[in-house]
Design a protein around this motif. Structure first.
Motif, PDB file in Angstrom:
ATOM      1  N   GLN A   2       0.851  -1.187   0.000  1.00  0.00           N
ATOM      2  CA  GLN A   2       0.000   0.000   0.000  1.00  0.00           C
ATOM      3  C   GLN A   2       0.888   1.239   0.000  1.00  0.00           C
ATOM      4  O   GLN A   2       1.594   1.508   0.968  1.00  0.00           O
ATOM      5  N   LYS A 218       0.131  -5.172   2.725  1.00  0.00           N
ATOM      6  CA  LYS A 218      -1.282  -5.510   2.847  1.00  0.00           C
ATOM      7  C   LYS A 218      -1.482  -6.618   3.879  1.00  0.00           C
ATOM      8  O   LYS A 218      -0.550  -7.384   4.177  1.00  0.00           O
ATOM      9  N   SER A 221      -0.506 -10.311   2.805  1.00  0.00           N
ATOM     10  CA  SER A 221       0.755 -10.495   2.076  1.00  0.00           C
ATOM     11  C   SER A 221       1.835 -11.048   3.000  1.00  0.00           C
ATOM     12  O   SER A 221       1.783 -10.892   4.222  1.00  0.00           O
ATOM     13  N   TYR A 239       5.003 -10.659  -1.273  1.00  0.00           N
ATOM     14  CA  TYR A 239       4.263 -11.414  -2.279  1.00  0.00           C
ATOM     15  C   TYR A 239       2.934 -11.837  -1.671  1.00  0.00           C
ATOM     16  O   TYR A 239       2.779 -11.954  -0.455  1.00  0.00           O
ATOM     17  N   TRP A 240       1.936 -12.041  -2.560  1.00  0.00           N
ATOM     18  CA  TRP A 240       0.617 -12.434  -2.099  1.00  0.00           C
ATOM     19  C   TRP A 240      -0.162 -13.069  -3.236  1.00  0.00           C
ATOM     20  O   TRP A 240       0.208 -12.951  -4.407  1.00  0.00           O
ATOM     21  N   GLN A 241      -1.240 -13.780  -2.832  1.00  0.00           N
ATOM     22  CA  GLN A 241      -2.121 -14.418  -3.789  1.00  0.00           C
ATOM     23  C   GLN A 241      -3.214 -13.440  -4.171  1.00  0.00           C
ATOM     24  O   GLN A 241      -3.853 -12.835  -3.310  1.00  0.00           O
ATOM     25  N   PHE A 242      -3.467 -13.298  -5.466  1.00  0.00           N
ATOM     26  CA  PHE A 242      -4.520 -12.408  -5.956  1.00  0.00           C
ATOM     27  C   PHE A 242      -5.420 -13.210  -6.882  1.00  0.00           C
ATOM     28  O   PHE A 242      -5.096 -13.435  -8.055  1.00  0.00           O
ATOM     29  N   GLY A 243      -6.573 -13.653  -6.363  1.00  0.00           N
ATOM     30  CA  GLY A 243      -7.448 -14.496  -7.155  1.00  0.00           C
ATOM     31  C   GLY A 243      -6.769 -15.813  -7.456  1.00  0.00           C
ATOM     32  O   GLY A 243      -6.328 -16.542  -6.561  1.00  0.00           O
ATOM     33  N   ARG A 246      -0.652 -14.711  -8.691  1.00  0.00           N
ATOM     34  CA  ARG A 246       0.256 -14.318  -7.632  1.00  0.00           C
ATOM     35  C   ARG A 246       0.977 -13.042  -8.026  1.00  0.00           C
ATOM     36  O   ARG A 246       1.191 -12.783  -9.218  1.00  0.00           O
ATOM     37  N   ALA A 247       1.347 -12.254  -7.033  1.00  0.00           N
ATOM     38  CA  ALA A 247       2.024 -10.977  -7.272  1.00  0.00           C
ATOM     39  C   ALA A 247       3.251 -10.890  -6.373  1.00  0.00           C
ATOM     40  O   ALA A 247       3.244 -11.359  -5.234  1.00  0.00           O
ATOM     41  N   THR A 323     -13.783 -20.855  -6.883  1.00  0.00           N
ATOM     42  CA  THR A 323     -14.116 -19.424  -6.824  1.00  0.00           C
ATOM     43  C   THR A 323     -15.469 -19.232  -7.503  1.00  0.00           C
ATOM     44  O   THR A 323     -15.626 -19.529  -8.690  1.00  0.00           O
TER      45      THR A 323
END
Length: 572
Positions: A2, A218, A221, A239-243, A246-247, A323
């Motif tokens: 963020q 976030k 994350s 790093y994090w899971q997005f849907g 991954r980012a 999902t």
């Protein structure tokens, strides 16, 4: 991650001395600053003279066009009292939830007295910086410099209003960059973090960095690398899971200014290879196949491992994730229904798209493989929602509300009916026509004054033009005029001839029909009153000529005397 947000208030002097180019350039500079802000930043504009008002309330900088229109409404006039405007800007920023808070003040004159140092010190204590801009030689540069110094801002001097947009742009960029940390530090490898990106690295392997963007992680994350400070933890890598994806984020840089040691670090290629492998889309498996379907309001998932070698079938581990169309996620349990078949069912009554991901892993050591099978299915809307006919009522209501009409496909020509088209009134200036008319009248006035033309001549020319227009020949008109003149001359001669005696006139009156009757044998000359045997033609006397040896005036006098004698002789 963020990113840090900026809350900025622009304070503009709109006193009478700012009238003209200064206020115009100040508004342009404020608009340029707003264009540099992102949608999560906040901006406000205060215009002050003897009083201070909010031209733009402090708000998110998303609708930049509306903010620009509000800035254009600032007009100059009045005195200069800057202290209340600074106080209003401070009160607006002190309670705003933003990481960076900044004030830009622009003025060109001497302000009324106020507690400027107290306001600047209070702003500095609450983390609000003030930058000042002095325009022209009359500005109180000493006061503006003191305000910027106490609050931790910057002071600019402009001899004219033209460089204001560049100054405001530079100041906005510098205020936004206040979220950068540019000193040498060594990122901390956080203990207890089990991830695939930094697998095989220790704290001793991590080289130093010389700068980073201050940000916040976030909630969901993972932060394997961070800068630990007294104020908290600034993530360096997260790093994090997005849907279903991954980012990965890295808040520092690998260019010479921030990361020269990282470019020469032996573990550089290993780190970023693992990061790309983690974030990249896993390859498809030739040994496993995923099939999906829907029937009777239930979704069905089938994983087939028929092509998986027998020695690995006992090590196969599957886990699923579903999902739903409302983006909610839930685990999906796959059960073995045969030796090489795994199935799962779920409720699929709501229409929309369902996404299925099945992570898998089999084998051991270097021969082991893992990945993700991805698939999906779509549940269509119920057939009862199919619109097979046009909505005539909706079309009629739309036409009624907009003042239009409903057309029929059987009469396409009705589109071009002129009576149904609303007249469009276009206003156009007619000053050009007035100028042309004035020019024509001016030329006519000059012609009347300079050219000698009498009304009689004008009337004569008009009559000639009319005769030519109606097509009457000039020769006929001349002949008619000549005949009229001859008739008048004949009547004059009759009136001036000697009258016969009364007795003769009585006899002639008593015998009105005594004139000799013309016979057919009479000659043409007798009929026309010409010569006859008993009536010879008497030649007309030759015209009198002016005697020689006399002047024109003497001759005219003799004629006048003869005329008088003739007139006197005829009078009784």
């Amino acid at each position: 991650l963020q990113l840090l947000s900026l809350a900025m208030v622009i304070v503009i002097d709109r006193s009478g001395s700012m009238l003209g180019e200064k206020i115009t350039m100040a508004c342009e500079a404020a608009r340029a600053s707003v264009q540099l802000l992102s949608s999560h930043d906040r901006v406000g504009v205060i215009a002050f003279n003897s009083a201070s008002d909010w031209a733009v309330e402090l708000q998110p900088a998303g609708d930049k066009n509306r903010i620009a229109r509000q800035i254009d409404g600032i007009a100059a006039g009045g005195g200069t009292n800057m202290c209340p405007a600074l106080r209003h800007a401070y009160l607006a920023l002190v309670n705003v939830d933003s990481n960076l808070k900044h004030i830009i003040v622009l003025t060109d004159g001497q302000s009324m007295p106020g507690d400027f140092e107290g306001i600047a010190s209070t702003c500095a204590a609450d983390g609000i910086t003030i930058s000042t801009v002095a325009v022209g030689p009359d500005a109180d540069r000493l006061l503006l410099s003191r305000i910027a110094e106490l609050s931790g801002g910057r002071m600019y001097v402009a001899d004219s209003a033209r460089p204001l947009p560049q100054i405001f742009t530079r100041e906005t960029v510098l205020a936004s960059r206040s979220g950068m940390y540019e000193r040498q530090f060594t990122p901390r490898l956080l203990a207890g973090v089990n991830d695939q990106i930094l697998d095989g690295f220790t704290q001793a392997d991590i080289p130093p960095l010389h700068g980073c963007v201050v940000s916040e992680a976030k909630p969901l994350s993972q932060t394997p690398l961070a800068r630990i400070t007294e104020d908290g933890t600034d993530p360096i890598m997260a790093y994090w899971q997005f849907g279903l994806g991954r980012a990965v984020a890295f808040t520092s840089g690998l260019w010479p200014k921030w990361g020269p040691e990282w470019a020469n670090w032996p573990g550089f290629s290993k780190l970023w290879t693992q990061a790309v492998r983690y974030a990249g889309r896993p390859g498809t498996s030739l040994e496993l196949q995923l099939e999906t379907g829907v029937k009777g309001g239930e979704g069905h998932v089938l994983v087939s491992a028929e092509h998986l070698p027998f020695r690995w079938q006992g090590t196969l581990a599957l886990s699923g994730r579903l999902t739903r169309p409302d983006f909610s996620s839930e685990p999906l349990r796959l059960q073995r229904t045969a030796a090489n078949r795994f199935e799962a069912t779920f409720s699929a009554e709501a229409p929309g798209t369902y996404l299925i991901s099945v992570p898998y892993e089999y084998g051991a050591g270097d021969d082991g493989k893992r990945g993700v099978l991805r698939g999906g299915l779509v549940v269509n809307y119920s057939p009862e929602y199919r619109a097979l006919r046009d909505n005539s009522s909706a079309l009629a209501e739309m036409a009624r509300r907009t003042g239009g009409r409903v057309l029929n496909a059987s009469d396409p020509g009705a589109v071009f009916e002129t009576w149904s088209i609303r007249p469009v009134r276009v206003r156009s200036p007619f000053w050009e026509d007035l100028v042309r008319l004035g020019l024509v009248l001016f030329l006519l006035d000059v012609a009347v004054r300079r050219i000698a033309v009498t009304p009689a001549e004008v009337a004569g020319r008009i009559r000639s033009f009319i005769r030519e227009a109606v097509g009457r020949p000039a020769a006929e008109e001349a002949a008619a005029t000549l005949a009229t003149l001859r008739g008048v001359k004949g009547r004059k001669r009759v009136d001036q001839s000697p009258r016969p005696p009364e007795s003769s006139r009585v006899e002639e009156a008593a015998l009105p029909g005594s004139a000799p009757e013309r016979q057919p044998g009479d000659s043409l000359s007798q009929v026309l009153g010409g010569a006859a045997a008993d009536k010879p033609v008497v030649a007309a006397p030759p015209p009198k000529r002016r005697p020689t040896g006399t002047t024109e005036s003497e001759y005219a006098a003799r004629l006048l005397r003869a005329k008088r004698r003739a007139r006197d002789s005829t009078e009784p």
